[in-house]
Scaffold this motif. Structure first.
Motif, PDB file in Angstrom:
ATOM      1  N   TYR A  54      -1.318 -57.204  96.370  1.00 36.10           N
ATOM      2  CA  TYR A  54      -1.650 -56.550  97.629  1.00 36.10           C
ATOM      3  C   TYR A  54      -3.072 -56.902  98.063  1.00 36.10           C
ATOM      4  O   TYR A  54      -3.885 -57.424  97.288  1.00 36.10           O
ATOM      5  CB  TYR A  54      -1.533 -55.027  97.485  1.00 36.10           C
ATOM      6  CG  TYR A  54      -2.538 -54.436  96.510  1.00 36.10           C
ATOM      7  CD1 TYR A  54      -3.775 -53.963  96.952  1.00 36.10           C
ATOM      8  CD2 TYR A  54      -2.264 -54.370  95.149  1.00 36.10           C
ATOM      9  CE1 TYR A  54      -4.702 -53.424  96.068  1.00 36.10           C
ATOM     10  CE2 TYR A  54      -3.183 -53.836  94.256  1.00 36.10           C
ATOM     11  CZ  TYR A  54      -4.401 -53.371  94.715  1.00 36.10           C
ATOM     12  OH  TYR A  54      -5.314 -52.854  93.840  1.00 36.10           O
ATOM     13  N   ASP A  92      -1.699 -53.798 102.392  1.00 32.19           N
ATOM     14  CA  ASP A  92      -0.586 -54.698 102.690  1.00 32.19           C
ATOM     15  C   ASP A  92       0.003 -55.223 101.390  1.00 32.19           C
ATOM     16  O   ASP A  92      -0.706 -55.825 100.572  1.00 32.19           O
ATOM     17  CB  ASP A  92      -1.050 -55.866 103.551  1.00 32.19           C
ATOM     18  CG  ASP A  92      -1.375 -55.434 104.967  1.00 32.19           C
ATOM     19  OD1 ASP A  92      -0.430 -55.144 105.717  1.00 32.19           O
ATOM     20  OD2 ASP A  92      -2.584 -55.375 105.304  1.00 32.19           O
ATOM     21  N   LEU A  93       1.296 -54.971 101.210  1.00 28.61           N
ATOM     22  CA  LEU A  93       2.000 -55.454 100.026  1.00 28.61           C
ATOM     23  C   LEU A  93       2.323 -56.929 100.178  1.00 28.61           C
ATOM     24  O   LEU A  93       2.773 -57.372 101.243  1.00 28.61           O
ATOM     25  CB  LEU A  93       3.290 -54.662  99.829  1.00 28.61           C
ATOM     26  CG  LEU A  93       3.140 -53.165  99.529  1.00 28.61           C
ATOM     27  CD1 LEU A  93       4.513 -52.502  99.520  1.00 28.61           C
ATOM     28  CD2 LEU A  93       2.437 -52.958  98.196  1.00 28.61           C
ATOM     29  N   GLU A 131      13.870 -49.750 100.999  1.00 27.81           N
ATOM     30  CA  GLU A 131      12.733 -48.978 101.490  1.00 27.81           C
ATOM     31  C   GLU A 131      13.242 -47.672 102.094  1.00 27.81           C
ATOM     32  O   GLU A 131      14.160 -47.679 102.922  1.00 27.81           O
ATOM     33  CB  GLU A 131      11.993 -49.797 102.550  1.00 27.81           C
ATOM     34  CG  GLU A 131      10.762 -49.131 103.107  1.00 27.81           C
ATOM     35  CD  GLU A 131      10.152 -49.980 104.225  1.00 27.81           C
ATOM     36  OE1 GLU A 131       8.934 -50.171 104.223  1.00 27.81           O
ATOM     37  OE2 GLU A 131      10.933 -50.438 105.113  1.00 27.81           O
ATOM     38  N   SER A 167       5.853 -53.819 104.993  1.00 26.12           N
ATOM     39  CA  SER A 167       4.957 -54.033 103.851  1.00 26.12           C
ATOM     40  C   SER A 167       3.537 -53.552 104.138  1.00 26.12           C
ATOM     41  O   SER A 167       2.635 -53.776 103.333  1.00 26.12           O
ATOM     42  CB  SER A 167       4.926 -55.521 103.472  1.00 26.12           C
ATOM     43  OG  SER A 167       4.453 -56.300 104.553  1.00 26.12           O
ATOM     44  N   TYR A 217       9.877 -47.652  97.432  1.00 28.78           N
ATOM     45  CA  TYR A 217      10.542 -48.953  97.314  1.00 28.78           C
ATOM     46  C   TYR A 217      11.361 -48.918  96.020  1.00 28.78           C
ATOM     47  O   TYR A 217      10.804 -48.846  94.921  1.00 28.78           O
ATOM     48  CB  TYR A 217       9.515 -50.076  97.277  1.00 28.78           C
ATOM     49  CG  TYR A 217       8.564 -50.046  98.459  1.00 28.78           C
ATOM     50  CD1 TYR A 217       8.926 -50.600  99.667  1.00 28.78           C
ATOM     51  CD2 TYR A 217       7.315 -49.425  98.354  1.00 28.78           C
ATOM     52  CE1 TYR A 217       8.065 -50.558 100.769  1.00 28.78           C
ATOM     53  CE2 TYR A 217       6.452 -49.380  99.435  1.00 28.78           C
ATOM     54  CZ  TYR A 217       6.834 -49.939 100.645  1.00 28.78           C
ATOM     55  OH  TYR A 217       5.977 -49.880 101.726  1.00 28.78           O
ATOM     56  N   SER A 245      10.672 -58.146 103.124  1.00 29.09           N
ATOM     57  CA  SER A 245       9.452 -58.943 102.981  1.00 29.09           C
ATOM     58  C   SER A 245       9.436 -59.796 101.706  1.00 29.09           C
ATOM     59  O   SER A 245       8.984 -60.942 101.711  1.00 29.09           O
ATOM     60  CB  SER A 245       8.225 -58.029 102.994  1.00 29.09           C
ATOM     61  OG  SER A 245       8.106 -57.380 104.240  1.00 29.09           O
TER      62      SER A 245
END
Length: 544
Positions: free
Chosen positions: A84, A146-147, A41, A51, A65, A26
């Motif tokens: 995020y 959500d990253l 990951e 993500s 991560y 991502s």
């Protein structure tokens, strides 16, 4: 024991998940030095889910991560940055220094639909191996995170408002933010830190903004409101301990606020402040009983001395006034006895060159300094306005201006405004040259009027530098709409003073009826072009 057990459990989790890892697609880990480091990951997930984190019973932790190459922080004032969006109310960020060691564990605030860049302070030498987010065991199991990005960035103790989201560190909560208003609340932990020293709050402004208003309030309901001049042209405002008489909790800004940061000031450092804040400063917060030392936030090398009384100010600066500016005294350091009972000025301004000349003269002639002059010399050396050399004192960088609390509020306002334009003259070579050029362009009668005006105030009119400096400052101390009245008053006094003065006044009105206004316009434009304040408006913040 609990911390050790917790760390051991985290280490075990990390070791388990590292058994199966894959490249994270991502985004890379982006350093403040613009270096991209690939992430992995563990355990790996599908590209469309890698993500996204949604805690469920039994699965409260995100994958780990890890950086393909661990990063050692090379300098101070750096932070771990996680970008995020999150609706999880009880979420934690864990930063690992290696696969078995947690370097930092901090709560992550929900973002309320806004992109957050959360900063965690790092020390030089800290090692970043990887990171993970998790909901606590007491969480609701609802919401998701959500990253958007991760990396390192310069640390700010506060927040920054950007078009695509907020940068925060948790010390100040942004309660609401829009293009025209921001409200924030300082955390209790940060307020406790602020109580231990001289706190400073910096507000970053949109350079194209037109003024605004900032309000501070305390937990006890006390408030302090400041209006910001729409013509200031500043990109930063400063409020420090003493600018208001209480420790603030809530801050509301009406206008285009871009950032808020909080820091602590060194014990001996001048307090950064706008001149308007100096006028209403809480005197009980002064670090010395006799005076306080500020640095003009627009021109930090210009120090502002606010003294408790004329007598305190005189002990520091009265002999300097006669040495630098007074007719029939310039160049000589008079004895305190000779000046006893003679008050030089209600306010003062001196450049580094003249300060060095005064102290060198005193040293060479064996003249004893007053207690105030000794303290002044120490402060000038401490702030590098003067330098000590093998042959005496040398001019450093900067200047001083001064006012006293003895003056009534209206007079303090006028005096400080006048002195600020001297400060701008000292600080801005381009403006200084423009003022000298404007003086040189005046007709003979215009110069004679000004020289007569300055002589009536006992200035040494043989000093061309002093003459030009006073010429610009007397003009710019009032707004443009007041210049015609200033000229009329000056000429009226000249007519009443002598036949020669009356003749000069008549000749000026006949040949140059708008002389003062024309010079004001030239100087005002030159000052703003050089980065200074508008004429008549050196004070940016005014307390309601």
């Amino acid at each position: 024991m609990r911390r050790a057990a917790h760390a051991g459990l985290l280490a075990a989790v990390a070791l388990l998940v590292l058994g199966c890892s894959g490249k994270f697609e991502s985004f890379p880990f982006q350093t403040s030095g613009d270096v991209s480091i690939d992430l992995r990951e563990s355990p790996p997930r599908a590209r469309e889910r890698e993500s996204h984190f949604q805690p469920t019973p039994g699965h409260l932790d995100s994958p780990v991560y890890s950086l393909s190459t661990p990063l050692v922080i090379p300098m101070e004032n750096q932070s771990f940055q996680l970008a995020y969006t999150s609706s999880i109310t009880d979420c934690t960020l864990r930063i690992f220094s290696d696969r078995a060691t947690v370097l930092k564990s901090v709560p992550l605030p929900p973002s309320s639909g806004t992109l957050l860049r959360f900063l965690v302070p790092l020390a030089k030498g800290d090692r970043i191996w990887g990171f993970q987010v998790a909901e606590s065991s007491a969480g609701t199991g609802q919401g998701s995170l959500d990253l958007v990005g991760a990396g390192t960035a310069a640390f700010i103790h506060g927040f920054a408002v950007k078009s695509d989201g907020l940068t925060v560190d948790g010390s100040v909560a942004v309660l609401a933010a829009s293009p025209g208003a921001v409200s924030a609340r300082i955390s209790e932990a940060t307020r406790e830190q602020m109580m231990r020293g001289t706190w400073v709050i910096f507000l970053g402004l949109d350079p194209d903004s037109a003024g605004g208003r900032v309000s501070f309030s305390s937990t006890q309901g006390k408030t302090a409101v400041f209006d910001i001049s729409p013509t200031a042209g500043l990109t930063r405002l400063v409020f420090a301990k003493g600018s208001i008489e209480f420790l603030p909790r809530d801050i509301a800004f009406e206008g285009s606020l871009q950032s808020l940061t909080i820091s602590q000031l060194g014990a001996n450092a001048p307090i950064p402040a706008d001149p308007g804040a100096v006028l209403t400063w809480d005197q009980s917060s002064w670090r010395r009983r006799e005076f306080e030392v500020f640095s003009w936030d627009r021109f930090p090398r210009v120090l502002i001395f606010d003294t408790a009384s004329y007598s305190v100010q005189d002990d520091m600066l009265n002999r300097l006034a006669f040495f630098v500016e007074k007719a029939r005294h310039a160049g000589a350091i008079e004895s305190p006895a000779a000046l006893k009972g003679i008050h030089g000025y209600n306010a003062h301004d001196y450049r580094a060159d003249d300060l060095a000349r005064f102290f060198n003269t005193a040293e060479k002639q064996g003249i004893s300094l007053t207690q105030g002059e000794e303290e002044l010399a120490r402060l000038l050396l401490q702030n590098a306005i003067l330098r000590k050399t093998d042959t005496g004192f040398a001019a450093g960088d900067g200047a001083v201006i001064s006012i006293a609390r003895t003056s009534a509020p209206v007079l303090r306002n006028l005096l400080l405004t006048h002195e600020c334009f001297h400060g701008a003259f000292f600080a801005l070579p381009a403006f200084r040259h423009a003022a000298q050029s404007e003086w040189a362009s005046l007709s003979a009668v215009e110069k004679q009027v000004w020289l007569g005006f300055l002589a009536s105030r006992d200035y040494n009119t043989r000093d061309s530098y002093l003459v030009v400096n006073e010429f610009q400052s007397y003009l710019l101390q009032q707004e443009r709409k007041g210049v015609a009245g200033f000229q009329a008053l000056t000429l009226s006094r000249m007519r009443a003073g002598s036949a020669r003065g009356a003749g000069l006044a008549a000749r000026l009105l006949a040949a140059h009826p708008d002389s003062f206004l024309n010079s004001f316009d030239v100087l005002d434009q030159a000052l703003q072009s050089a980065g200074g304040p508008p004429g008549g408006d050196a004070i940016t913040v005014r307390r309601e």
